[in-house]
Design an enzyme around this catalytic site. Sequence first.
Site, short mmCIF file in Angstrom:
data_model
loop_
_atom_site.label_atom_id
_atom_site.label_comp_id
_atom_site.label_asym_id
_atom_site.label_seq_id
_atom_site.Cartn_x
_atom_site.Cartn_y
_atom_site.Cartn_z
N HIS A 73 44.74 53.01 44.21
CA HIS A 73 43.65 52.18 43.72
C HIS A 73 42.36 52.57 44.45
O HIS A 73 42.41 53.19 45.50
CB HIS A 73 43.95 50.69 43.96
CG HIS A 73 45.15 50.22 43.22
ND1 HIS A 73 45.11 49.92 41.88
CD2 HIS A 73 46.42 50.05 43.61
CE1 HIS A 73 46.32 49.57 41.49
NE2 HIS A 73 47.14 49.64 42.52
N ALA A 74 41.25 52.19 43.89
CA ALA A 74 39.93 52.38 44.50
C ALA A 74 39.72 53.81 44.96
O ALA A 74 39.84 54.73 44.17
CB ALA A 74 39.72 51.37 45.62
#
Length: 90
Positions: free
Chosen positions: A15-16
């Site tokens: 993620h991110a």
Amino acid sequence: MSVRNVKIQSRVGLHARPAALFVQTAAQAPMDVTVAKRGGEPVNAKSILAVLGLDARHGEEITISAEGEGAEELLDNLEKLLSTPEPEGA
């Protein structure tokens, strides 16, 4: 076709920032690159939305695959990103 099973070591999962670095690395390759969670359908590893949509978390194993010249080197680079607890510069 080259295939790798890799356990995600980043504490935030794929993620991110780790996802962005993963997608940027995959996007530099001229061949198709896919990523999938165990038992799931492969998605385009060059698409940030597809990668984030996997909801791959810390400790989960994913499968990355690519076909063509340079596939092994690409998978080495992607595996290194996923196998690092925190990506460089995080």
